[in-house]
Structures are given as C-alpha cells and as structure tokens.
Scaffold this motif. Structure first.
Motif, PDB file in Angstrom:
ATOM      1  N   HIS A 304       0.799  -1.161  -0.053  1.00  0.00           N
ATOM      2  CA  HIS A 304      -0.225   0.105  -0.094  1.00  0.00           C
ATOM      3  C   HIS A 304       0.852   1.259   0.148  1.00  0.00           C
ATOM      4  CE1 HIS A 304      -3.863   1.948   1.792  1.00  0.00           C
ATOM      5  NE2 HIS A 304      -3.574   2.397   0.564  1.00  0.00           N
ATOM      6  N   LEU A 305       2.042   1.076   0.844  1.00  0.00           N
ATOM      7  CA  LEU A 305       3.129   2.300   0.618  1.00  0.00           C
ATOM      8  C   LEU A 305       3.605   2.533  -0.740  1.00  0.00           C
ATOM      9  CD1 LEU A 305       4.597   4.442   2.221  1.00  0.00           C
ATOM     10  CD2 LEU A 305       6.328   2.540   2.713  1.00  0.00           C
ATOM     11  N   LEU A 306       3.623   1.589  -1.296  1.00  0.00           N
ATOM     12  CA  LEU A 306       4.492   1.792  -2.707  1.00  0.00           C
ATOM     13  C   LEU A 306       3.424   2.371  -3.505  1.00  0.00           C
ATOM     14  CD1 LEU A 306       6.663  -1.460  -3.012  1.00  0.00           C
ATOM     15  CD2 LEU A 306       7.277   0.654  -2.357  1.00  0.00           C
ATOM     16  N   LEU A 307       2.163   1.836  -3.474  1.00  0.00           N
ATOM     17  CA  LEU A 307       1.096   2.403  -4.221  1.00  0.00           C
ATOM     18  C   LEU A 307       0.716   3.857  -4.209  1.00  0.00           C
ATOM     19  CD1 LEU A 307      -1.146   1.415  -6.426  1.00  0.00           C
ATOM     20  CD2 LEU A 307      -2.633   1.284  -4.532  1.00  0.00           C
ATOM     21  N   LEU A 308       0.998   4.271  -2.838  1.00  0.00           N
ATOM     22  CA  LEU A 308       0.595   5.844  -2.554  1.00  0.00           C
ATOM     23  C   LEU A 308       1.873   6.503  -3.198  1.00  0.00           C
ATOM     24  CD1 LEU A 308      -0.736   5.430   1.206  1.00  0.00           C
ATOM     25  CD2 LEU A 308      -1.794   5.832  -1.181  1.00  0.00           C
ATOM     26  N   LYS A 310       3.771   5.563  -5.698  1.00  0.00           N
ATOM     27  CA  LYS A 310       3.973   5.618  -7.033  1.00  0.00           C
ATOM     28  C   LYS A 310       3.004   6.728  -7.629  1.00  0.00           C
ATOM     29  CE  LYS A 310       1.818   2.702 -10.710  1.00  0.00           C
ATOM     30  NZ  LYS A 310       0.926   1.781 -11.043  1.00  0.00           N
ATOM     31  N   ALA A 311       2.009   7.136  -6.779  1.00  0.00           N
ATOM     32  CA  ALA A 311       1.326   8.359  -7.485  1.00  0.00           C
ATOM     33  C   ALA A 311       1.861   9.929  -7.402  1.00  0.00           C
ATOM     34  CB  ALA A 311      -0.180   8.596  -6.647  1.00  0.00           C
ATOM     35  N   GLN A 312       3.160   9.636  -6.705  1.00  0.00           N
ATOM     36  CA  GLN A 312       3.717  10.965  -6.505  1.00  0.00           C
ATOM     37  C   GLN A 312       5.156  10.989  -7.241  1.00  0.00           C
ATOM     38  OE1 GLN A 312       3.603  12.865  -2.731  1.00  0.00           O
ATOM     39  NE2 GLN A 312       1.442  12.726  -2.580  1.00  0.00           N
ATOM     40  N   PHE A 313       5.890   9.959  -7.509  1.00  0.00           N
ATOM     41  CA  PHE A 313       7.122   9.885  -7.561  1.00  0.00           C
ATOM     42  C   PHE A 313       7.502   8.689  -8.566  1.00  0.00           C
ATOM     43  CE2 PHE A 313       7.317  11.195  -3.186  1.00  0.00           C
ATOM     44  CZ  PHE A 313       7.701  12.215  -3.453  1.00  0.00           C
ATOM     45  N   PRO A 314       8.337   8.771  -9.856  1.00  0.00           N
ATOM     46  CA  PRO A 314       8.916   7.757 -10.476  1.00  0.00           C
ATOM     47  C   PRO A 314       9.403   6.714  -9.416  1.00  0.00           C
ATOM     48  CG  PRO A 314       9.826   9.957 -11.232  1.00  0.00           C
ATOM     49  CD  PRO A 314       9.142  10.124  -9.939  1.00  0.00           C
ATOM     50  N   ALA A 327       4.735  -8.894  -6.859  1.00  0.00           N
ATOM     51  CA  ALA A 327       4.163  -7.907  -6.342  1.00  0.00           C
ATOM     52  C   ALA A 327       4.200  -6.672  -7.263  1.00  0.00           C
ATOM     53  CB  ALA A 327       4.557  -7.333  -5.007  1.00  0.00           C
ATOM     54  N   SER A 328       5.463  -6.522  -8.009  1.00  0.00           N
ATOM     55  CA  SER A 328       5.680  -5.153  -8.851  1.00  0.00           C
ATOM     56  C   SER A 328       4.706  -5.343  -9.932  1.00  0.00           C
ATOM     57  CB  SER A 328       7.163  -5.402  -9.196  1.00  0.00           C
ATOM     58  OG  SER A 328       7.443  -6.621 -10.083  1.00  0.00           O
ATOM     59  N   ALA A 329       4.419  -6.542 -10.613  1.00  0.00           N
ATOM     60  CA  ALA A 329       3.383  -6.656 -11.479  1.00  0.00           C
ATOM     61  C   ALA A 329       1.896  -6.186 -11.043  1.00  0.00           C
ATOM     62  CB  ALA A 329       3.247  -8.132 -12.033  1.00  0.00           C
ATOM     63  N   GLY A 330       1.740  -6.335  -9.675  1.00  0.00           N
ATOM     64  CA  GLY A 330       0.300  -6.193  -9.346  1.00  0.00           C
ATOM     65  C   GLY A 330       0.194  -4.722  -9.150  1.00  0.00           C
ATOM     66  N   LEU A 331       1.384  -4.080  -8.995  1.00  0.00           N
ATOM     67  CA  LEU A 331       1.494  -2.565  -8.539  1.00  0.00           C
ATOM     68  C   LEU A 331       1.764  -1.844  -9.858  1.00  0.00           C
ATOM     69  CD1 LEU A 331       3.400  -2.638  -5.302  1.00  0.00           C
ATOM     70  CD2 LEU A 331       1.103  -2.186  -5.499  1.00  0.00           C
ATOM     71  N   GLY A 332       2.099  -2.430 -11.053  1.00  0.00           N
ATOM     72  CA  GLY A 332       2.344  -1.686 -12.081  1.00  0.00           C
ATOM     73  C   GLY A 332       3.721  -1.016 -12.020  1.00  0.00           C
ATOM     74  N   LEU A 333       4.681  -1.721 -11.492  1.00  0.00           N
ATOM     75  CA  LEU A 333       6.084  -1.098 -11.217  1.00  0.00           C
ATOM     76  C   LEU A 333       6.965  -1.568 -12.183  1.00  0.00           C
ATOM     77  CD1 LEU A 333       5.939  -0.725  -7.448  1.00  0.00           C
ATOM     78  CD2 LEU A 333       5.496   1.117  -9.141  1.00  0.00           C
ATOM     79  N   PRO A 334       7.897  -0.819 -12.649  1.00  0.00           N
ATOM     80  CA  PRO A 334       9.010  -1.210 -13.505  1.00  0.00           C
ATOM     81  C   PRO A 334       9.882  -2.009 -12.607  1.00  0.00           C
ATOM     82  CG  PRO A 334       9.295   1.008 -13.483  1.00  0.00           C
ATOM     83  CD  PRO A 334       8.035   0.617 -13.063  1.00  0.00           C
ATOM     84  N   ASN A 335      10.367  -3.266 -13.037  1.00  0.00           N
ATOM     85  CA  ASN A 335      11.345  -3.994 -11.918  1.00  0.00           C
ATOM     86  C   ASN A 335      12.553  -4.412 -12.895  1.00  0.00           C
ATOM     87  OD1 ASN A 335      12.448  -6.003 -10.232  1.00  0.00           O
ATOM     88  ND2 ASN A 335      10.440  -7.128 -10.274  1.00  0.00           N
TER      89      ASN A 335
END
Length: 403
Positions: A304-308, A310-314, A327-335
């Motif tokens: 949840h922290l990462l999701l929040l 993500k909305a403000q920073f690369p 988890a990175s796939a679920g959050l849509g983060l480049p890994n």
C-alpha cells in the motif's frame, strides 16, 4: 507401522527419493496396487484421516482428473460444474493454502474468477500455520483482506521433502464445515507450463486467459497509521530526487540474501535516487535511504505504501526472484529482476514489467526482456547462486530505466 516408516523416510531425504522412485516403478511399470494422490476431498461428511492416505474421492470421479506423467509430478484438475451436478447440496468451497506470499499473489486472479463464476458459494480459506521453504502463515493475513474470502482458518501441516505437492492436510479438516468441498490450491510447475497463473486457471476448470492477468491486491480506503507515517517521511526525503528505487534482495525460497546491499544503495543514492529497502544491510543514517522494518508493518501495508508513493514519484523496483516479482506486476512498477540462479521454469513466474538480468538466456522468455550478465559482472555466491556486482546492477538500471 506405516506412519512410523513415513516419518522416518520424510526425515531422510535420500531414502525418501529411493522409496518414492521404487513406489512409482511399482505403480507405473509393474502395475502393483492403486496409485495414491496427495490431495484429499470431502463433500458432506467429515473424512477421518487414515494412516495411509488413499485416493478416496466420493460419489463420482467425473469432476476431476489426475495427470501422472511421472508419479512424483502428478497434478489434479477440478471441474466444479460437474462436482455441483454430482452433489447440488454442496454449501461452499474450502480452499486449502500451503504456500508462500508470492504463490498466493499468482493465485489471486484465479480466486477472483472462481468467485465470479460461483458468486453464491462462500469461500473459506485454510492456511498452513508454520514457516518452511514452501509455506508462510502470512498468507492468512492477505486472505483476510481478500473480499472473495469469507473466513480464514489455520492448520498445522507439513510438506513432503521430495514431492512438493504432498502436504498433510489432516488438521485442516477439523474446521471445515459439513457440506463444503475441500480442495487444495496448487499449480502445475514444470518447464512445459506457460505460466503459473494459467496453470491455476486450468487446474480449477476456468477458461485460460490469453494474456496472463496480474495479481489482484486489496487495500483499505484509508491507509493504516504506520503506512501514513512512512508515506509522509518518504515523501519528504525523496523530494528533489530522480525517483525512488525500492530494493528486495532476499529470498526465503532460495535461502538467499544479497551481500552487497549497502554498496548498491549508496551507488543508487550517488546517482540521485532515494532508496528504500525491505532487505537489511543498507547505509546507516543516510537521509536518502529508508529501511522498512517488516516487523512493524504487514506485507500488504508495504505494498500500500508503494502504491501511494507511485502516485507522486517515479518508482522502480530492483528485486531478486521472489515475492516482489509478482508484487511489482500487481502494482504496475518497472522491475529490474535479478535472476540469481538458473531456473529453467522461470517463465512460469515472469510478467512483462520485469527486465530479467541473467547469466543464462531462457528460451521461453522474450529475448528483448533479458539482460545477459557476462562473467565479470558477478561473483559466485555458492555452487548454485551468483551475486551481481553493485556497479553492474546500477549500469543495467540506468540503461534500462533512464532512457
């Protein structure tokens, strides 16, 4: 006698290997006896666990099929439409989990699809209560936040040391209500399987999606106080930076911890990034570094922290092959995914958001998603595992994500 012998064999892996091989030869080559399956089922009546587990599926066998290319790699496939036709009095599904957090994430799209197909059936979850190489009881906390699961219970089980799908589920049946169909949640895991998620859909008799669905993650409307506090702190410390790099460089499944995390974090900080990590060993008292104490917040709160953020920073992830691949796939983060040992089944776990650093080119992964690591870019951790040098990881990170 059989119970004592099984306990002895499970405690001595070489003997277990010999025993299981001879047992398979007896069933397959010589036709001796009826082969047994590692899963137990029930419809209406409580099953009394037997000392020797028999393949005991009541009423009608048309609702499941067993694939046995080799006995120790057998797999069971379910058809719940046929199960309900056999016994329309089934009152719910008891889903038995004996797995890690990453395994659970791969199962979430299947659970959601199964609930869409059977919306009136309650789903109860039964979770292994102890930590071992395969199982984490923290899966229970995640299931409690899953809106498709009505109740969560824990049971004491153990895994077979040789056949990883063979678990003891005796204790789970103590809390399964009458009329519930009990089924283990597991997947086929071999080089011939396209993806673990697709295997789960096939296992549970659901239409297999053409594109692999990403993990389903569920968060409260308002973040927990510990999440809100860390979000504010990380937001202040990351101001003016190129972005945030999140590190997860340890793996319970391979019993691995990356030994150069401090050097890697400091190099990323020198490149202008704010670094967060759930793996210990980073720089001490550096304002551009934040270590997340996983004892103070749950894994779902970390996500949840990462999701929040993500909305403000690369926001980027560097992770060894473990829970944060899914988890990175679920959050849509480049890994930037560090494949630290050769696993020819790695395509079972891969998502398109992951750029794989590897010293072995995998034929079932897209070549453009693999970054080949030359011999000078790593040192040998042990006979099986390698450690990538920090300067090379930073080089690949910049080349991949600073285009």
């Amino acid at each position: 006698m059989n119970e004592r012998m099984n306990a002895f064999l499970c405690a001595h892996r070489p003997l277990c290997v010999v025993y299981e091989t001879l047992r398979w030869l007896g069933h397959r080559a010589l036709g001796l006896g009826t082969a047994r399956t590692p899963v137990w089922y029930q419809f209406d009546n409580k099953q009394t666990p037997a000392k020797t587990v028999q393949e005991r599926l009541p009423l009608n066998k048309n609702w499941y099929r067993i694939s046995r290319p080799l006995y120790r790699h057998e797999h069971v496939y379910y058809d719940f439409d046929k199960a309900l036709a056999v016994n329309p009095q089934v009152q719910g599904l008891a889903l038995i989990f004996f797995m890690g957090i990453g395994d659970y994430l791969y199962a979430t799209p299947m659970i959601a699809a199964l609930k869409r197909k059977y919306p009136t059936l309650p789903f109860y979850a039964y979770v292994g209560a102890q930590f071992d190489r395969n199982n984490s009881p923290l899966v229970g906390k995640l299931l409690q936040s899953n809106p498709h699961i009505e109740k969560v219970f824990y049971f004491n089980g153990y895994r077979h040391p040789f056949i990883w799908k063979n678990y003891c589920y005796e204790d789970a049946f103590k809390n399964i209500p009458e009329g519930f169909l009990a089924v283990p949640v597991y997947y086929d895991y071999s080089i011939h399987v396209a993806h673990r998620v697709k295997s789960l859909f096939e296992t549970f008799g659901l239409p297999v999606p053409s594109a692999v669905p990403t993990p389903q993650m569920y968060f409260p409307a308002q973040p927990a106080p510990v999440v809100a506090e860390l979000f504010a702190r990380a937001g202040r410390q990351a101001q003016g930076k190129k972005g945030i790099v999140f590190l997860q460089l340890d793996s319970r499944g391979s019993n691995y911890v990356y030994p150069h995390i401090r050097a890697l974090a400091e190099s990323l900080i020198d490149e202008g990034y704010f670094v967060m990590s759930v793996t210990k060993g980073g720089p001490v008292q550096n304002p551009a570094y934040l270590e997340i104490d996983i004892k103070k917040l749950s894994i779902n709160e970390t996500w949840h922290l990462l999701l929040l953020l993500k909305a403000q920073f690369p926001l980027y992830v560097i992770a060894v092959n473990s829970v944060f691949w899914a988890a990175s796939a679920g959050l849509g983060l480049p890994n930037l995914g560090l494949q630290h040992w050769i696993d020819k089944k790695v395509h079972n776990l891969w998502y398109p958001n992951i750029e794989v650093v590897t010293d072995y080119i995998y034929p079932f992964l897209p070549r453009e998603k693999q970054i080949f690591a030359p011999a000078e870019s790593y040192t040998r951790h042990n006979q099986k595992i390698i450690d990538y040098k920090p300067e090379w990881i930073v080089k690949w990170f910049k080349k991949t994500f600073e285009k």
